[in-house]
Design an enzyme around this catalytic site. Structure first.
Site, short mmCIF file in Angstrom:
data_model
loop_
_atom_site.label_atom_id
_atom_site.label_comp_id
_atom_site.label_asym_id
_atom_site.label_seq_id
_atom_site.Cartn_x
_atom_site.Cartn_y
_atom_site.Cartn_z
N ALA A 47 -3.59 -20.90 -12.79
CA ALA A 47 -4.59 -20.80 -13.85
C ALA A 47 -4.08 -19.91 -14.99
CB ALA A 47 -5.89 -20.25 -13.27
N GLY A 56 -3.33 -0.82 -5.00
CA GLY A 56 -2.00 -0.30 -5.31
C GLY A 56 -1.43 -0.99 -6.54
N SER A 112 6.50 -1.64 -3.64
CA SER A 112 7.68 -0.94 -4.20
C SER A 112 7.49 0.57 -4.23
CB SER A 112 7.93 -1.44 -5.63
OG SER A 112 8.91 -0.65 -6.25
N ASP A 115 -8.86 -8.19 1.92
CA ASP A 115 -9.75 -7.12 2.41
C ASP A 115 -11.12 -7.07 1.70
OD1 ASP A 115 -7.74 -6.47 4.09
OD2 ASP A 115 -7.16 -4.62 3.08
N VAL A 157 -0.96 -19.44 -15.86
CA VAL A 157 0.11 -20.16 -16.59
C VAL A 157 -0.50 -21.24 -17.48
CG1 VAL A 157 2.10 -21.70 -16.29
CG2 VAL A 157 1.86 -19.65 -14.85
N GLU A 213 -9.23 -3.29 12.17
CA GLU A 213 -8.02 -2.53 12.52
C GLU A 213 -8.15 -1.06 12.10
OE1 GLU A 213 -4.39 -3.57 10.45
OE2 GLU A 213 -5.50 -4.14 8.67
N ARG A 246 -7.61 -2.37 6.74
CA ARG A 246 -7.15 -1.01 7.04
C ARG A 246 -8.22 0.04 6.77
NH1 ARG A 246 -1.49 -1.18 4.02
NH2 ARG A 246 -2.81 -2.41 2.67
O1 F6P Z 1 -4.39 -5.26 2.40
C1 F6P Z 1 -4.28 -6.47 3.05
C2 F6P Z 1 -3.82 -6.29 4.48
O2 F6P Z 1 -3.72 -7.56 5.08
C3 F6P Z 1 -4.66 -5.34 5.32
O3 F6P Z 1 -5.82 -5.94 5.84
C4 F6P Z 1 -3.66 -4.95 6.38
O4 F6P Z 1 -3.97 -3.71 6.91
C5 F6P Z 1 -2.38 -4.87 5.62
O5 F6P Z 1 -2.51 -5.72 4.49
C6 F6P Z 1 -1.16 -5.27 6.41
O6 F6P Z 1 -0.05 -5.09 5.62
P1 F6P Z 1 1.40 -5.59 6.01
O7 F6P Z 1 1.41 -7.07 5.92
O8 F6P Z 1 2.30 -4.95 5.04
O9 F6P Z 1 1.62 -5.15 7.43
#
Ligand code: F6P
Length: 327
Positions: free
Chosen positions: A27, A109, A78, A133, A29, A227, A177
């Site tokens: 979208a 991030g 990074s 998430d 592009v 998690e 997370r």
């Molecule tokens: O932020 C998205 C996510 O899938 C989180 O739910 C999970 O904790 C994390 O990324 C896992 O990151 P990676 O794939 O770097 O292990």
């Protein structure tokens, strides 16, 4: 940077991939080309920006990707870009490739990096929320969340069959997370017995008292664990239950990265298309350092500052409802 002088933009994906990122890239592009802008893609997010991994994108190059999971632009996290020196190298590459503005698809991030780069080097940046998430302030839904929860409930439905056949107590771990959105929606959508997550912190005793005090005794139970559950992940909770409640046949399943892959749902494709389109429009309207989102079905611009610092959590009424419906 005078925003009226934007002629060439770059788009990239960063952080964890999410189903629908390709639809967003497509979208961006196609809207850019429609608006007379040149557009290129940066491979592997900020890593690729630092290393000069730029590719030119045409409307054909983003054909046949709307239905694909992952990100054709690749992604990375990074460490170098977290430093001012790393960002200076990245900006030098943007200048070398004649980039006037960027559109960043990712999570918190990604927005943080975009904000610093834009402030330090005066380059317009717009964000698009892409993460399974759903924990980004300024939008009701993030790209990838709907696909992830649909994948998760499909997995839980399958576990339900075998849990029912054997009268087992299953602890099923889903991603998230810092946030319980995936856990809560998976729990409600799959009719689970309880959901353990940062926003619903209960002890093993409270969980088991709850299961045992029900007038309708269930022969099997499915408990969804985020998690990031502060009282322990699925394996840790299951270990405590095995130790203290020996009558239960306890099993653990971690759905893990299965939730990140797969073809995006229609909801994610439409959301991604809408946000990709609106990100380019936002840039051309002179917006800068904002993330586009959808709030109450209307397009919303959220300053990076707010998106990064303010938190978005599942509502307590949803958590309460999940408990009531699991009776
Ligand atoms: O932020 C998205 C996510 O899938 C989180 O739910 C999970 O904790 C994390 O990324 C896992 O990151 P990676 O794939 O770097 O292990």
């Amino acid at each position: 940077m005078n925003l009226n002088n934007i002629k060439k933009i770059a788009v990239f994906t960063s952080g964890g991939d999410a189903p629908g990122m390709n639809a967003a890239t497509r979208a961006v592009v196609r809207t850019s080309i429609y608006r007379g802008l040149e557009v290129c893609g940066i491979l592997r997010g900020y890593e690729g920006m630092i290393n000069g991994d730029f590719i030119s994108l045409t409307k054909d190059k983003v054909g046949n990707i709307i239905h694909r999971g992952g990100t054709v632009l690749k992604t990375a996290r990074s460490d170098e870009f977290r430093t001012p020196e790393g960002r200076a190298k990245a900006f030098a590459q943007l200048q070398k490739h004649g980039i006037d503005a960027c559109i960043a698809i990712g999570g918190n991030g990604t927005y943080t990096g975009a904000k610093y780069l834009s402030e330090e080097h005066d380059i317009p940046m717009i964000g698009i929320p892409g993460t399974i998430d759903n924990d980004i302030y300024g939008t009701d839904y993030t790209i990838g969340f709907d696909t992830a929860i649909n994948t998760a409930i499909e997995a839980v439905d399958r576990i339900r069959d075998t849990a029912d056949s054997h009268n087992r107590l299953f602890f099923i771990e889903v991603m998230g997370r810092h946030s319980g959105y995936i856990a809560l929606h998976t729990g409600i959508g799959s009719g689970a017995g309880n959901v353990l997550m940062p926003e619903n912190q209960i002890t093993v005793k409270e969980l088991m008292d709850g299961l045992e005090s029900r007038d309708r005794k269930k022969l099997f139970n499915l408990i969804i664990v985020a998690e990031g559950n502060p009282n322990g992940d699925a394996a840790e909770i299951a270990a405590q239950v095995k130790k203290d409640y020996k009558d239960y046949d306890v099993k653990v399943t971690v759905i893990g990265h299965l939730q990140r892959g797969g073809s995006p749902t229609c909801h994610d494709r439409v959301l991604a298309s809408r946000l990709g389109y609106e990100a380019v429009e936002a840039l051309l309207k002179g917006q800068n350092r904002v993330a586009v989102g959808v709030v109450n079905d209307k397009i919303n611009y959220c300053p990076f500052e707010d998106a990064i610092t303010k938190s978005k959590k599942p509502g307590s009424e949803m958590i309460e409802m999940a408990k009531i419906l699991a009776m």
